[in-house]
Design an enzyme around this catalytic site. Sequence first.
Site, PDB file in Angstrom:
ATOM      1  N   GLY A  53     -39.540   6.517  29.452  1.00 20.69           N
ATOM      2  CA  GLY A  53     -40.342   7.572  28.835  1.00 20.69           C
ATOM      3  C   GLY A  53     -41.018   7.135  27.550  1.00 20.69           C
ATOM      4  N   CYS A  54     -40.878   5.861  27.190  1.00 26.34           N
ATOM      5  CA  CYS A  54     -41.528   5.326  25.995  1.00 26.34           C
ATOM      6  C   CYS A  54     -42.677   4.426  26.441  1.00 26.34           C
ATOM      7  CB  CYS A  54     -40.546   4.509  25.155  1.00 26.34           C
ATOM      8  SG  CYS A  54     -39.210   5.485  24.466  1.00 26.34           S
ATOM      9  N   VAL A  55     -43.821   4.565  25.788  1.00 27.44           N
ATOM     10  CA  VAL A  55     -44.951   3.692  26.081  1.00 27.44           C
ATOM     11  C   VAL A  55     -44.616   2.275  25.607  1.00 27.44           C
ATOM     12  CG1 VAL A  55     -47.379   3.236  25.573  1.00 27.44           C
ATOM     13  CG2 VAL A  55     -46.617   5.567  25.986  1.00 27.44           C
ATOM     14  N   SER A  56     -44.039   2.173  24.416  1.00 26.00           N
ATOM     15  CA  SER A  56     -43.580   0.875  23.908  1.00 26.00           C
ATOM     16  C   SER A  56     -42.283   0.515  24.615  1.00 26.00           C
ATOM     17  CB  SER A  56     -43.293   0.959  22.409  1.00 26.00           C
ATOM     18  OG  SER A  56     -44.406   1.424  21.708  1.00 26.00           O
TER      19      SER A  56
END
Length: 152
Positions: A53-56
């Site tokens: 759920g994190c772009v990074s």
Amino acid sequence: MDQSDPPFLIDDIVENFSLLEDWDDRYRYVIELGRKLAPFPEQERTEANKVQGCVSQVWLATTIHRRDGDAVLTFAGDSDAHIVRGLVAILIALLSGRPAAEIAEENPLALFERLGLGEHLTPQRSNGFRSMVARMRADAQAVLAEGGIARW
């Protein structure tokens, strides 16, 4: 110093945020917090430790030990993005070294809003922060569901 003992306290972070009026200074401070995290062990950069759920790219590793009969969780983390690494540092300062029951009840999103991060970060970073919180709380809830017995 290992990562279970962050080089900063959440009360200090909150106070320092209140002293910085300019958001550029606050961003630099968040980045500096991330730089102060202990190096994240390469062997912990696993798919299991990756926060979804994190772009990074974000990794969180959880360690559980007993203190006064309670299951206490310590967190280590890292990200490939400087600001996100600072957000990891804030969460570690808030939650690491606390009993699972306290972590499960804590509301880091309230602190996120209190610091003004919700209105000054991109929606993707805000969602990533929420994903990190969900992961840490899920780890605490899993320990509680197993009667406080460490399964990691």
